[in-house]
Design a protein around this motif. Structure first.
Motif, PDB file in Angstrom:
ATOM      1  N   HIS A  55      -0.407  -6.035  -1.287  1.00 52.43           N
ATOM      2  CA  HIS A  55      -0.109  -4.690  -1.790  1.00 52.43           C
ATOM      3  C   HIS A  55      -0.387  -3.647  -0.714  1.00 52.43           C
ATOM      4  CE1 HIS A  55       0.848  -5.639  -5.931  1.00 52.43           C
ATOM      5  NE2 HIS A  55      -0.184  -6.484  -5.960  1.00 52.43           N
ATOM      6  N   GLN A  59      -4.879   0.925  -5.151  1.00 52.55           N
ATOM      7  CA  GLN A  59      -4.390   1.270  -6.481  1.00 52.55           C
ATOM      8  C   GLN A  59      -3.178   0.428  -6.865  1.00 52.55           C
ATOM      9  OE1 GLN A  59      -6.050   3.404  -8.620  1.00 52.55           O
ATOM     10  NE2 GLN A  59      -4.682   2.376 -10.070  1.00 52.55           N
ATOM     11  N   GLU A  60      -2.333   0.142  -5.897  1.00 56.60           N
ATOM     12  CA  GLU A  60      -1.176  -0.713  -6.179  1.00 56.60           C
ATOM     13  C   GLU A  60      -1.622  -2.086  -6.660  1.00 56.60           C
ATOM     14  OE1 GLU A  60      -1.530   1.231  -3.654  1.00 56.60           O
ATOM     15  OE2 GLU A  60       0.308   2.388  -3.314  1.00 56.60           O
ATOM     16  N   ASP A  63      -2.768  -1.868 -10.201  1.00 57.14           N
ATOM     17  CA  ASP A  63      -1.646  -1.701 -11.128  1.00 57.14           C
ATOM     18  C   ASP A  63      -0.843  -2.990 -11.343  1.00 57.14           C
ATOM     19  OD1 ASP A  63      -2.288   0.974 -11.458  1.00 57.14           O
ATOM     20  OD2 ASP A  63      -0.898   1.658  -9.899  1.00 57.14           O
ATOM     21  N   ASP A  64      -1.177  -4.022 -10.592  1.00 56.07           N
ATOM     22  CA  ASP A  64      -0.463  -5.298 -10.671  1.00 56.07           C
ATOM     23  C   ASP A  64      -0.834  -6.011 -11.977  1.00 56.07           C
ATOM     24  OD1 ASP A  64       0.584  -7.860 -10.389  1.00 56.07           O
ATOM     25  OD2 ASP A  64      -0.013  -8.052  -8.285  1.00 56.07           O
ATOM     26  N   LYS A  65       0.130  -6.204 -12.849  1.00 54.93           N
ATOM     27  CA  LYS A  65      -0.124  -6.841 -14.138  1.00 54.93           C
ATOM     28  C   LYS A  65      -0.403  -8.339 -14.012  1.00 54.93           C
ATOM     29  CE  LYS A  65       2.631  -3.470 -16.714  1.00 54.93           C
ATOM     30  NZ  LYS A  65       1.404  -2.748 -17.130  1.00 54.93           N
ATOM     31  N   SER A  85     -12.188   2.520 -10.930  1.00 54.40           N
ATOM     32  CA  SER A  85     -10.724   2.475 -10.960  1.00 54.40           C
ATOM     33  C   SER A  85     -10.231   1.146 -11.509  1.00 54.40           C
ATOM     34  CB  SER A  85     -10.160   2.712  -9.559  1.00 54.40           C
ATOM     35  OG  SER A  85     -10.457   4.021  -9.102  1.00 54.40           O
ATOM     36  N   ALA A  89      -8.087   0.360 -14.967  1.00 58.06           N
ATOM     37  CA  ALA A  89      -6.837  -0.418 -14.948  1.00 58.06           C
ATOM     38  C   ALA A  89      -6.932  -1.698 -15.789  1.00 58.06           C
ATOM     39  CB  ALA A  89      -6.477  -0.774 -13.510  1.00 58.06           C
ATOM     40  N   LYS A  91      -9.204  -4.223 -15.396  1.00 56.31           N
ATOM     41  CA  LYS A  91      -9.562  -5.412 -14.620  1.00 56.31           C
ATOM     42  C   LYS A  91     -11.058  -5.704 -14.712  1.00 56.31           C
ATOM     43  CE  LYS A  91      -5.337  -5.025 -12.979  1.00 56.31           C
ATOM     44  NZ  LYS A  91      -4.213  -5.734 -13.644  1.00 56.31           N
TER      45      LYS A  91
END
Length: 329
Positions: A55, A59-60, A63-65, A85, A89, A91
């Protein structure tokens, strides 16, 4: 969820030994993504270690599901920000020690962890090795009698003064690095939460300790002392000693017991030496993290536990006449 998909925040030097290689031995864990401040470094790291997704930024990755949990080995000053963070998200987080820059940050993260229902574990890997359990068994057996003193050390040479561990803005210092291990072990071997009664720092500069000695007192009256250094006359020392009114325990190499370890118990009955067998500490840690997420297993180094440790670290810095790490204004 049958397998825990872990993302790596930063291509840190510790990541291969702390996460990548252990994941090869824990079938329920897999490292699926990495992000680094330098994308090219992340790509090289991924190619070397067989990580399928790279990534562009932290943050990317969050955001990874297809990422269920993250390992946070970023500089100390970034632990709180990116753990918060990650929780936002959705995690789970395995965060390197020390947990945050200071106790106020640790409290904020612990509150967020409690509200989220997600697993947050501080990466004191030694605590998950069978040696840690055996140390506590000896303490609980009563064979040492009433504990009078506990001493722990974590010293190793790091004469590379440009390293981030000598940076105040990044949360550096001997107490923050190895000292947090010594303090955590002191708490494991003692009874109750100790209070700080004094500390002396050897400084690299006004804000950075290259060595630290701190004296503490347990609620029952036993004394405690930790010694930590990044650069001092004491080069390598990963030991502990507990003195009771009926015996003594000496601990050799609690940090990496998979390499070598020894427990020496001396009482009126004589001296007994033990070796505790087991695999790599980081493998035990990753297995415990995975079990906690997938099956509700116990977390021995929780966010709440980290609040206590960080509070003692703050108190030691103040007792030594130094500023705690982080923005406390």
């Amino acid at each position: 969820m049958t397998q825990l998909r872990i993302g790596l925040l930063g291509a840190a030097r510790i990541a291969p030994s702390a996460l990548v290689r252990p994941a090869a031995k824990v079938p329920e864990a897999v490292v699926t993504a990495v992000a680094a401040r330098d994308p090219e470094r992340a790509r090289r790291f991924a190619a070397k270690h067989g990580i399928p997704t790279v990534h562009a930024g932290y943050q990317e990755l969050l955001d990874d599901k297809d990422v269920d949990a993250v390992y946070n080995p970023l500089p100390n000053a970034l632990h709180a920000r990116w753990t918060l963070s990650a929780l936002a998200a959705g995690k789970h987080v395995l965060c390197e020690k020390p947990f945050t820059s200071n106790a106020a940050e640790a409290r904020t993260v612990a509150d967020a962890a409690n509200a989220s229902g997600l697993v947050v574990m501080e990466a004191f890997h030694y605590r998950y090795h069978p040696m840690a359990a055996r140390m506590r068994e000896i303490m609980d057996s009563g064979e040492l009698g009433t504990v009078r003193s506990v001493e722990t050390s974590m010293c190793f040479p790091l004469p590379v003064f440009g390293d981030i561990r000598y940076s105040y803005p990044l949360g550096g210092g001997a107490l923050m690095d190895g000292g947090c291990y010594a303090l955590h072990l002191l708490r494991l071997l003692g009874e109750g939460t100790p209070e700080v009664v004094g500390a002396v720092a050897t400084r690299r500069d006004p804000d950075i300790d290259r060595a630290m000695t701190a004296d503490l007192r347990f609620p029952g009256g036993a004394s405690g002392r930790i010694t930590a250094s990044l650069w001092s006359r004491r080069l390598l020392d990963f030991t502990a000693r507990v003195r009771g009114d009926r015996g003594e325990l000496k601990v050799t190499n609690y940090l990496a017991p998979h390499v070598f370890n020894r427990l020496t118990v001396t009482t009126a009955a004589g001296t007994r030496r033990e070796r505790v067998h087991g695999g790599h500490t980081y493998t035990y840690q990753l297995r415990a993290f995975t079990e906690a997420v997938l099956h509700g297993g116990p977390v021995l180094t929780s966010a709440e536990d980290a609040v206590v440790t960080m509070g003692l670290i703050d108190d030691i810095y103040r007792a030594a006449g130094m500023r705690p790490r982080g923005d406390l204004d």
